[in-house]
Scaffold this motif. Structure first.
Motif, PDB file in Angstrom:
ATOM      1  N   GLY A 646       4.930   6.431  -1.848  1.00 27.30           N
ATOM      2  CA  GLY A 646       5.933   7.296  -2.450  1.00 27.30           C
ATOM      3  C   GLY A 646       6.517   8.310  -1.496  1.00 27.30           C
ATOM      4  N   ASP A 647       6.932   9.467  -2.033  1.00 25.74           N
ATOM      5  CA  ASP A 647       7.611  10.490  -1.241  1.00 25.74           C
ATOM      6  C   ASP A 647       6.716  11.136  -0.198  1.00 25.74           C
ATOM      7  OD1 ASP A 647       9.841   9.976  -2.678  1.00 25.74           O
ATOM      8  OD2 ASP A 647       9.839  11.828  -3.848  1.00 25.74           O
ATOM      9  N   ALA A 648       5.404  10.874  -0.251  1.00 23.13           N
ATOM     10  CA  ALA A 648       4.516  11.387   0.794  1.00 23.13           C
ATOM     11  C   ALA A 648       4.734  10.649   2.104  1.00 23.13           C
ATOM     12  CB  ALA A 648       3.054  11.250   0.366  1.00 23.13           C
ATOM     13  N   THR A 649       5.381   9.455   2.026  1.00 20.84           N
ATOM     14  CA  THR A 649       5.625   8.659   3.228  1.00 20.84           C
ATOM     15  C   THR A 649       7.094   8.670   3.640  1.00 20.84           C
ATOM     16  OG1 THR A 649       5.955   6.612   1.973  1.00 20.84           O
ATOM     17  CG2 THR A 649       3.703   7.154   2.633  1.00 20.84           C
ATOM     18  N   LYS A 650       8.002   8.751   2.677  1.00 23.36           N
ATOM     19  CA  LYS A 650       9.435   8.839   2.968  1.00 23.36           C
ATOM     20  C   LYS A 650      10.164   9.108   1.662  1.00 23.36           C
ATOM     21  CE  LYS A 650      10.217   3.848   2.567  1.00 23.36           C
ATOM     22  NZ  LYS A 650      10.738   2.639   3.231  1.00 23.36           N
ATOM     23  N   PRO A 651      11.366   9.691   1.732  1.00 25.13           N
ATOM     24  CA  PRO A 651      12.115   9.949   0.495  1.00 25.13           C
ATOM     25  C   PRO A 651      12.544   8.637  -0.164  1.00 25.13           C
ATOM     26  CG  PRO A 651      12.992  11.204   2.355  1.00 25.13           C
ATOM     27  CD  PRO A 651      12.057  10.198   2.923  1.00 25.13           C
ATOM     28  N   GLY A 652      12.672   8.649  -1.487  1.00 29.06           N
ATOM     29  CA  GLY A 652      13.097   7.450  -2.200  1.00 29.06           C
ATOM     30  C   GLY A 652      13.268   7.705  -3.674  1.00 29.06           C
ATOM     31  N   LEU A 653      13.672   6.660  -4.390  1.00 30.22           N
ATOM     32  CA  LEU A 653      13.819   6.727  -5.836  1.00 30.22           C
ATOM     33  C   LEU A 653      12.465   6.645  -6.512  1.00 30.22           C
ATOM     34  CD1 LEU A 653      16.778   4.192  -6.233  1.00 30.22           C
ATOM     35  CD2 LEU A 653      16.939   6.682  -6.255  1.00 30.22           C
ATOM     36  N   VAL A 654      12.413   6.988  -7.791  1.00 29.34           N
ATOM     37  CA  VAL A 654      11.193   6.816  -8.572  1.00 29.34           C
ATOM     38  C   VAL A 654      10.742   5.361  -8.526  1.00 29.34           C
ATOM     39  CG1 VAL A 654      10.243   6.884 -10.907  1.00 29.34           C
ATOM     40  CG2 VAL A 654      11.674   8.759 -10.101  1.00 29.34           C
ATOM     41  N   THR A 655      11.715   4.449  -8.598  1.00 26.10           N
ATOM     42  CA  THR A 655      11.376   3.031  -8.593  1.00 26.10           C
ATOM     43  C   THR A 655      10.798   2.585  -7.256  1.00 26.10           C
ATOM     44  OG1 THR A 655      13.747   2.746  -8.241  1.00 26.10           O
ATOM     45  CG2 THR A 655      12.892   2.184 -10.410  1.00 26.10           C
ATOM     46  N   HIS A 656      11.203   3.225  -6.155  1.00 28.53           N
ATOM     47  CA  HIS A 656      10.606   2.897  -4.863  1.00 28.53           C
ATOM     48  C   HIS A 656       9.123   3.265  -4.854  1.00 28.53           C
ATOM     49  CE1 HIS A 656      14.871   3.178  -3.126  1.00 28.53           C
ATOM     50  NE2 HIS A 656      14.495   1.914  -3.080  1.00 28.53           N
ATOM     51  N   ALA A 657       8.789   4.394  -5.441  1.00 28.78           N
ATOM     52  CA  ALA A 657       7.386   4.803  -5.512  1.00 28.78           C
ATOM     53  C   ALA A 657       6.576   3.819  -6.330  1.00 28.78           C
ATOM     54  CB  ALA A 657       7.279   6.212  -6.110  1.00 28.78           C
ATOM     55  N   ILE A 658       7.172   3.329  -7.425  1.00 25.30           N
ATOM     56  CA  ILE A 658       6.476   2.370  -8.279  1.00 25.30           C
ATOM     57  C   ILE A 658       6.255   1.057  -7.535  1.00 25.30           C
ATOM     58  CG2 ILE A 658       6.723   0.983 -10.381  1.00 25.30           C
ATOM     59  CD1 ILE A 658       8.097   3.386 -11.664  1.00 25.30           C
ATOM     60  N   CYS A 659       7.241   0.631  -6.751  1.00 25.78           N
ATOM     61  CA  CYS A 659       7.090  -0.596  -5.969  1.00 25.78           C
ATOM     62  C   CYS A 659       6.007  -0.438  -4.911  1.00 25.78           C
ATOM     63  CB  CYS A 659       8.415  -0.949  -5.298  1.00 25.78           C
ATOM     64  SG  CYS A 659       8.281  -2.324  -4.150  1.00 25.78           S
ATOM     65  N   ALA A 660       6.022   0.704  -4.204  1.00 22.26           N
ATOM     66  CA  ALA A 660       5.039   0.922  -3.140  1.00 22.26           C
ATOM     67  C   ALA A 660       3.620   0.873  -3.681  1.00 22.26           C
ATOM     68  CB  ALA A 660       5.309   2.271  -2.464  1.00 22.26           C
ATOM     69  N   ARG A 661       3.433   1.369  -4.919  1.00 21.95           N
ATOM     70  CA  ARG A 661       2.101   1.359  -5.491  1.00 21.95           C
ATOM     71  C   ARG A 661       1.617  -0.056  -5.737  1.00 21.95           C
ATOM     72  NH1 ARG A 661       3.653  -2.006  -8.739  1.00 21.95           N
ATOM     73  NH2 ARG A 661       4.880  -1.529 -10.561  1.00 21.95           N
ATOM     74  N   LYS A 662       2.518  -0.966  -6.122  1.00 23.57           N
ATOM     75  CA  LYS A 662       2.085  -2.332  -6.421  1.00 23.57           C
ATOM     76  C   LYS A 662       1.627  -3.037  -5.156  1.00 23.57           C
ATOM     77  CE  LYS A 662       3.187  -6.416  -9.115  1.00 23.57           C
ATOM     78  NZ  LYS A 662       2.301  -7.248  -8.299  1.00 23.57           N
ATOM     79  N   VAL A 663       2.390  -2.872  -4.075  1.00 21.12           N
ATOM     80  CA  VAL A 663       1.992  -3.458  -2.797  1.00 21.12           C
ATOM     81  C   VAL A 663       0.663  -2.878  -2.341  1.00 21.12           C
ATOM     82  CG1 VAL A 663       2.621  -3.704  -0.376  1.00 21.12           C
ATOM     83  CG2 VAL A 663       4.375  -3.901  -2.143  1.00 21.12           C
ATOM     84  N   ALA A 664       0.542  -1.546  -2.423  1.00 12.59           N
ATOM     85  CA  ALA A 664      -0.714  -0.901  -2.008  1.00 12.59           C
ATOM     86  C   ALA A 664      -1.874  -1.338  -2.903  1.00 12.59           C
ATOM     87  CB  ALA A 664      -0.547   0.617  -2.046  1.00 12.59           C
ATOM     88  N   ALA A 665      -1.647  -1.409  -4.218  1.00 13.33           N
ATOM     89  CA  ALA A 665      -2.716  -1.803  -5.139  1.00 13.33           C
ATOM     90  C   ALA A 665      -3.177  -3.233  -4.872  1.00 13.33           C
ATOM     91  CB  ALA A 665      -2.238  -1.660  -6.583  1.00 13.33           C
ATOM     92  N   ASP A 666      -2.247  -4.126  -4.612  1.00 13.48           N
ATOM     93  CA  ASP A 666      -2.614  -5.510  -4.310  1.00 13.48           C
ATOM     94  C   ASP A 666      -3.424  -5.590  -3.018  1.00 13.48           C
ATOM     95  OD1 ASP A 666      -1.304  -6.333  -6.562  1.00 13.48           O
ATOM     96  OD2 ASP A 666       0.503  -7.009  -5.528  1.00 13.48           O
ATOM     97  N   LYS A 667      -3.020  -4.813  -2.010  1.00 17.16           N
ATOM     98  CA  LYS A 667      -3.755  -4.800  -0.738  1.00 17.16           C
ATOM     99  C   LYS A 667      -5.149  -4.203  -0.931  1.00 17.16           C
ATOM    100  CE  LYS A 667      -4.601  -4.877   3.703  1.00 17.16           C
ATOM    101  NZ  LYS A 667      -4.964  -6.147   4.373  1.00 17.16           N
ATOM    102  N   ILE A 668      -5.233  -3.103  -1.671  1.00 19.85           N
ATOM    103  CA  ILE A 668      -6.530  -2.462  -1.928  1.00 19.85           C
ATOM    104  C   ILE A 668      -7.453  -3.421  -2.681  1.00 19.85           C
ATOM    105  CG2 ILE A 668      -7.627  -0.643  -3.302  1.00 19.85           C
ATOM    106  CD1 ILE A 668      -5.177   1.111  -2.586  1.00 19.85           C
ATOM    107  N   HIS A 669      -6.918  -4.083  -3.686  1.00 23.64           N
ATOM    108  CA  HIS A 669      -7.718  -5.033  -4.470  1.00 23.64           C
ATOM    109  C   HIS A 669      -8.256  -6.151  -3.569  1.00 23.64           C
ATOM    110  CE1 HIS A 669      -9.076  -7.192  -8.002  1.00 23.64           C
ATOM    111  NE2 HIS A 669      -8.424  -8.278  -7.583  1.00 23.64           N
ATOM    112  N   SER A 670      -7.424  -6.661  -2.656  1.00 25.35           N
ATOM    113  CA  SER A 670      -7.869  -7.714  -1.745  1.00 25.35           C
ATOM    114  C   SER A 670      -8.980  -7.222  -0.824  1.00 25.35           C
ATOM    115  CB  SER A 670      -6.680  -8.230  -0.914  1.00 25.35           C
ATOM    116  OG  SER A 670      -5.710  -8.805  -1.735  1.00 25.35           O
TER     117      SER A 670
END
Length: 775
Positions: A646-670
């Motif tokens: 999210g915005d801790a890494t770069k500015p973006g829309l709310v939806t960008h933060a939601i997308c980043a979480r899915k990628v991170a969550a999938d990587k964390i789960h793996s």
């Protein structure tokens, strides 16, 4: 835009001018004027991806104007040109309001050259024909020089013969030597031509029809329409050169042509030593293939590439929500399942998709090219009362998420659904982040947000509010959890340190005060907002709602706000001024000064140029750059145990933060489950693959939203709609539909029946069938 080839008496190099031109086009320029000083290659190599570009050349043009020019480029030269105009032209339309020198359209294959005057020597030499594109065209108003059309192999040349240099010979000496293809139309006397290569014939009615139809746009372009009647009144005044075929040449030379079959048997396939060439090396079946083949002998074969490509809506969605899949499920009568699908991607569909998102999916929707885009926004709103999905079996792993904004909430949601224990730490007394604290209630009603936030308790996320994290607490969280996700957002408003900035209110603080019930009284006051992005528009609306008499938003560039937010602000009376750089703000004068010498009255100035995260709790092992946490493509920081989104890494829309979480969550789960992480392959289907013609008959005529009606309107780009037209259109019955488990299906091809005709790919409305080379 104007680019000068000579600045203060110093000539700009050809390379420097070319670099300026290419940069201007990349930056969005569509019309450029080049004041040339003999520079070469102007207007060539402009890639079609930049859209239509017009280049006007004034001054003195050098050699190779428009060389290697491409489709979507138009060049107008106000004067004559030097050698090799349009050399290797690949599609550019070039108009020269003067003469062209030697070698015009040399080796060109596509595009047009309109000449107001005449041509020099060796024009139209070695031109080519590409059957995939329209013929090359070269038009000369007066006459041409020697060696015209030498080794010409394609394209159409027209020489009008008006006021020629030599009234007795308008094509110069030795024209058409070695010409093997193409057509030359000319009007006027000639003295010679290569009779061994071309034949002189009268025009057919089809020739005259083409010449008549294309003469008007040519004369219009070169400003010579006064000659239209003169050039089109008498077909007999025109003649045509076309090349002899190889058979005609052999016949003229008294040679007997060897047939292809005879050559193959007696020359190609006969053994070496017996008069042959390759016979000893040819071991495959050498019988002649029939015209229509099946199986391995097909040149092309169809493949059912269902879901190989993403539709434009899903590709554009920062949260990666497959809206087309929702439409498919609804068409199958599985409406509840369709609406619930979104919760696998976002825990806040009614809040984000249905309320605050700019809906990039709808902007890119293919349906919008027919009537109106699919109403994906209402699909999000319809998900408000959905219950949380059933979470997976507990894994025994423990994860900490720092920050309860959109990114943190979404990460906690994804990991919770996967069965992990999630502890969520939020510094304020409520979760929601900017959704809760900054977005005006008019845009996001509190009851919608509260309803969706209640889902987190359903999946067991341990929410800890009023839980600020300092270095000591971070160290404890780090030790107590398997992995840590930082999603603190950006809540520290940025300021510009101009004189008087101490008296300016930060935009994020202003919005928080309103949502916390402590708004400033602006009755009758004039407010200036520095920054005209989406947040700036929200601030303007709120200022008017709290009594402001006038709100003016200023920016150093064209406003970056989306149409919807900007429209709301303008409707309330907001004025937008851009290319305004603030010099100072004098609070006692209630006036803001700009560097262009202008001023504005301002009882209050609010600055909204973005926010930055507060990261003072991070240990040295986690790298930051320019105030943001540095991460890789998967959201992992320099500490492999810590992720950031999210915005801790770069500015973006709310939806960008939601997308980043899915990628991170999938990587964390793996990582936690010791499985390989496979990133999603994201390829969008080209618009031209979708057959919009099928949908012209069902245009939108009912404005009331209905999930079923919207699902029927969905064009299912790249995803099979199961219409069966491919199966019905296959003449040989090579395509059949096969049922699969889980209510699924596929279409398969019988290789022994398929002839590779491509009807299936041509008729498919969704672009699912592809013709691939049968290697």
């Amino acid at each position: 835009m104007i680019i000068k080839g000579n600045i203060d008496g110093k000539r700009v190099s050809s390379k420097n001018l070319e670099d300026q031109l290419q940069k201007a086009i990349k930056d969005g320029a569509k019309e450029l004027t080049i004041v040339a000083d003999g520079q070469h290659g102007i207007g060539g190599r402009i890639w079609p991806q930049y859209g239509k570009v017009k280049v006007t050349i004034e001054g003195t043009a050098g050699q190779r104007v428009g060389s290697m020019g491409m489709d979507n480029t138009e060049i107008v030269v106000k004067g004559s040109t030097s050698d090799d105009t349009g050399w290797l032209n690949c599609g550019t339309a070039i108009t020269v309001l003067g003469d062209v020198a030697n070698g015009a359209h040399n080796a060109a294959a596509q595009g047009k050259l309109y000449v107001q005057g005449g041509g020099g020597a060796r024009c139209d030499t070695m031109t080519k024909k590409n059957p995939r594109f329209p013929d090359l065209e070269s038009w000369y108003f007066r006459s041409v020089g020697d060696s015209f059309a030498e080794f010409k192999a394609g394209g159409i040349a027209v020489v009008c013969g008006v006021d020629p240099r030599d009234p007795e010979n308008i094509l110069g000496y030795r024209p058409c030597v070695g010409m093997v293809g193409g057509t030359i139309y000319f009007r006027g006397p000639i003295k010679e031509y290569s009779k061994a290569d071309v034949k002189l014939v009268d025009l057919t009615p089809q020739d005259w029809e083409w010449l008549f139809a294309n003469m008007k746009p040519y004369l219009t372009a070169i400003d010579r329409m006064s000659h239209y009647e003169e050039l089109t009144k008498d077909m007999s005044a025109w003649k045509k050169f076309i090349a002899f075929t190889p058979a005609e040449k052999n016949k003229a030379k008294g040679k007997l042509k060897m047939g292809l079959t005879e050559f193959r048997l007696n020359m190609w396939e006969k053994e070496v030593g017996k008069g042959g060439m390759f016979g000893a090396y040819l071991t495959h079946d050498r019988s002649v293939l029939p015209y229509i083949t099946t199986g391995e002998e097909r040149r092309w074969k169809p493949e059912w590439k269902n879901d190989k490509y993403l539709p434009p809506c899903a590709y554009a969605c920062p949260s990666r929500i497959p809206s087309h899949k929702r439409a498919t499920l609804i068409r199958q009568g599985r409406t509840a399942e369709a609406l619930s699908l979104v919760l696998q991607y976002s825990p806040l569909p009614a809040t984000v998709c249905g309320t605050v998102c700019p809906n990039l999916c709808m902007t890119d929707c293919t349906r919008g090219r027919v009537d109106e885009p699919l109403n994906i926004k209402e699909y999000g709103a319809a998900a408000l009362n959905l219950k949380a999905p059933k979470k997976a079996k507990a894994t025994g792993h423990k994860i900490a998420v720092i920050g309860g904004g959109p990114g943190g909430l979404s990460t906690a949601w994804q990991l919770g659904l996967k069965g992990h224990t999630v502890d969520l730490y939020e510094a304020s007394d409520k979760i929601g982040g900017k959704l809760e604290m900054c977005i005006p209630r008019e845009r996001l009603p509190k009851k919608i947000l509260d309803k969706e936030l209640s889902r987190f308790a359903e999946i067991g996320v341990n929410v800890q509010v009023k839980s600020s994290v300092d270095k000591k607490k971070f160290d404890r969280i780090y030790k107590d959890h398997d992995l840590v996700v930082i999603a603190v957002g950006a809540h520290e408003g940025r300021v510009i340190p101009f004189p008087g900035h101490e008296d300016v209110v930060k935009g994020i603080d202003y919005l928080k005060e309103i949502n916390f019930g402590k708004p400033k009284n602006l009755k009758g006051k004039k407010v200036v907002v520095i920054g005209a992005g989406n947040v700036g528009m929200d601030i303007a609306c709120q200022a008017y709602d709290h009594g402001a008499a006038l709100v003016t938003c200023v920016d150093i560039q064209k406003p970056a706000s989306f149409g919807k937010e900007q429209q709301m602000a303008r409707e309330r009376g907001t004025q937008l001024l851009f290319q305004k750089v603030t010099e100072k703000y004098v609070a006692r004068e209630k006036k803001i000064y700009f560097k262009d010498g202008t001023t504005l009255d301002a009882d209050m100035v609010i600055i909204s140029i973005g926010e930055k995260p507060v990261l003072d709790f991070l240990p040295p092992s986690i790298n930051t750059e320019r105030g943001y946490i540095t991460v890789n493509d998967l959201g992992q920081t320099s500490d492999v145990k810590v992720f950031a989104i999210g915005d801790a890494t770069k500015p973006g829309l709310v939806t960008h933060a939601i997308c980043a979480r899915k990628v991170a969550a999938d990587k964390i789960h793996s990582l936690l489950m010791n499985t390989d992480y496979v990133p999603e392959e994201r390829r969008v289907i080209p618009y031209e693959r979708i057959k919009t013609e099928y949908y012209e008959v069902c245009r939108l005529n009912d404005v009331k939203f209905s999930p079923k009606k919207e699902a029927d309107r969905c064009m299912s780009c790249g995803s099979c709609r199961d219409c069966g037209m491919c199966e019905q259109s296959c003449y040989y019955g090579a395509i059949t539909r096969r049922k699969l488990p889980n209510k699924s299906f596929e279409y398969v091809v019988d290789e022994s029946k398929c002839i590779g005709c491509g009807f299936c790919a041509g008729i498919c409305p969704c672009g699912v069938w592809e013709m691939v080379e049968n290697v």
